[in-house]
Scaffold this active site. Structure first.
Site, PDB file in Angstrom:
ATOM      1  CD  GLU A 133      -1.107   0.496   3.707  1.00  0.00           C
ATOM      2  OE1 GLU A 133      -1.682   1.589   3.620  1.00  0.00           O
ATOM      3  OE2 GLU A 133      -1.203  -0.246   4.699  1.00  0.00           O
ATOM      4  CE  LYS A 182      -5.806   0.577  11.132  1.00  0.00           C
ATOM      5  NZ  LYS A 182      -6.277   1.637  10.257  1.00  0.00           N
TER       6      LYS A 182
HETATM    7  N1  PSU Z   1      -2.229   1.067   9.869  1.00  0.00           N
HETATM    8  C1  PSU Z   1      -1.182   1.897  10.121  1.00  0.00           C
HETATM    9  N2  PSU Z   1      -1.102   3.052   9.439  1.00  0.00           N
HETATM   10  C2  PSU Z   1      -2.026   3.377   8.491  1.00  0.00           C
HETATM   11  C3  PSU Z   1      -3.099   2.491   8.197  1.00  0.00           C
HETATM   12  C4  PSU Z   1      -3.141   1.347   8.921  1.00  0.00           C
HETATM   13  O1  PSU Z   1      -0.347   1.619  10.982  1.00  0.00           O
HETATM   14  O2  PSU Z   1      -1.887   4.444   7.909  1.00  0.00           O
HETATM   15  C5  PSU Z   1      -4.071   2.818   7.086  1.00  0.00           C
HETATM   16  C6  PSU Z   1      -4.174   1.631   6.140  1.00  0.00           C
HETATM   17  O3  PSU Z   1      -3.949   2.108   4.843  1.00  0.00           O
HETATM   18  C7  PSU Z   1      -5.606   1.148   6.312  1.00  0.00           C
HETATM   19  C8  PSU Z   1      -6.313   2.432   6.645  1.00  0.00           C
HETATM   20  O4  PSU Z   1      -6.125   0.546   5.168  1.00  0.00           O
HETATM   21  O5  PSU Z   1      -5.398   3.055   7.547  1.00  0.00           O
HETATM   22  C9  PSU Z   1      -7.679   2.208   7.241  1.00  0.00           C
HETATM   23  O6  PSU Z   1      -8.346   3.412   7.321  1.00  0.00           O
HETATM   24  P1  PSU Z   1      -9.910   3.434   7.717  1.00  0.00           P
HETATM   25  O7  PSU Z   1      -9.940   3.009   9.140  1.00  0.00           O
HETATM   26  O8  PSU Z   1     -10.342   4.864   7.490  1.00  0.00           O
HETATM   27  O9  PSU Z   1     -10.591   2.471   6.795  1.00  0.00           O
END
Ligand code: PSU
Ligand code: MN
Length: 300
Positions: free
Chosen positions: A24, A158
């Site tokens: 990503e 996370k």
């Molecule tokens: N985990 C990290 N840093 C990030 C992300 C995840 O340590 O920047 C990012 C990933 O790209 C993941 C996104 O797909 O956050 C998810 O965002 P949301 O919760 O808005 O879907």
């Protein structure tokens, strides 16, 4: 349908059925890790993939083009200011010719599938947010895993998410969750969330055979890899930091796509930056495991 531009190296490797690992771009941009850790993370993940004999393929939308595999001279561009692009944003980023749309997990999984890359490595997955019963905030990452034929390798989801509901969602939508040499669903900075994974695997071959035998034409697999022991953070301290960060999010009124970057930034501050090397270590470790899996799939 979406038009994907692969680098020559990625295209040639895919044509020869060789191993490629998609990556990503959000975690390397200003929405993920702070500089200079972001550049180091990118270099270490790429090196980990190459050291296993696979080809790294960073995904990003650059000047309105969906790119898979960047030239090192372009890396500078993804370390800077980004607009977050989840799967649903990618067509808009193309239509409006965004300078840099940083791909989240959902966007990367969709782009991997479109390019024919079976394995994707990330740090941590998005999932069901705490309080989702009221806000309905469920990351599009989960739906992408259920809708595209790709193996995603992550250090669990996370830690500030509702991990139990995240696992329930993956079960309902038919995504196998495979614990990499580990019985527990990892919580990103720590090796265990206290929740068991459905299945434990010991080898890349088991993952490859699971992938070969999926029952749906377009659904994926999640492989969860715990952070290496020496890089793990203290779970009790982290719980406190997370609770504070989420309370601040609520009180300042941060919602939607802004929640993840905000909370990650607060965690880094509250741990005096110790979350950053942990994040690097787990991303690098995941990239290496993903490359092993890509090699096994290519060999099969
Ligand atoms: N985990 C990290 N840093 C990030 C992300 C995840 O340590 O920047 C990012 C990933 O790209 C993941 C996104 O797909 O956050 C998810 O965002 P949301 O919760 O808005 O879907
Ligand atoms: Mn969300």
């Amino acid at each position: 349908m979406i038009d994907v531009h692969c680098s020559d190296e990625v295209r040639d490797t895919l044509d020869a059925s060789g191993p490629v690992v998609a990556m990503e771009s959000t975690i390397y941009s200003n929405l993920g890790l702070p500089a200079p850790a972001n550049g180091e993370a990118l270099d270490r993940c790429i090196a980990a993939i190459r050291s296993q004999g696979a080809v790294p393929a960073v995904t990003a939308v650059l000047d309105g083009v969906v790119r898979v595999g960047l030239d090192p001279s372009e890396h500078e561009r993804i370390l800077g200011d980004a607009r977050k692009a989840a799967e649903r944003d990618v067509p808009v980023a193309v239509a409006q010719r965004w300078e840099f749309g940083a791909t989240t997990v959902s966007a990367s999984v969709a782009i991997s599938a479109a390019a024919g890359i079976p394995v994707f490595a990330t740090g941590g997955l998005g999932g069901v947010h705490r309080g989702a019963e009221l806000t309905a905030d469920v990351s599009a990452d989960l739906d992408a895993l259920a809708s595209h034929r790709v193996v995603t390798v992550s250090a669990g989801a996370k830690a500030f998410l509702d991990l139990s509901r995240t696992l329930e969602y993956l079960e309902t939508f038919g995504v196998p969750v495979l614990g990499w040499q580990h019985d527990w669903f990892p919580a990103f900075y720590t090796r265990s969330s206290g929740l068991r994974v459905a299945h434990r695997v010991e080898t890349a071959g088991e993952v490859a055979r699971t992938f070969d035998n999926l029952t749906r034409p377009a659904s994926g697999v999640l492989v969860t890899v715990p952070i290496p022991e020496q890089d793990e953070l203290d779970a009790t301290e982290l719980d406190r930091v997370l609770d504070d960060a989420l309370a601040e999010c609520d009180s300042v009124g941060i919602v939607g796509a802004a929640v993840t970057p905000f909370v990650l930034d607060r965690i880094a501050q509250a741990t005096d930056g110790r979350s950053i090397p942990a994040n690097l270590a787990l991303a690098e470790n995941n990239a290496g495991v993903a490359a092993e899996i890509a090699v096994a799939i290519a060999a099969g």
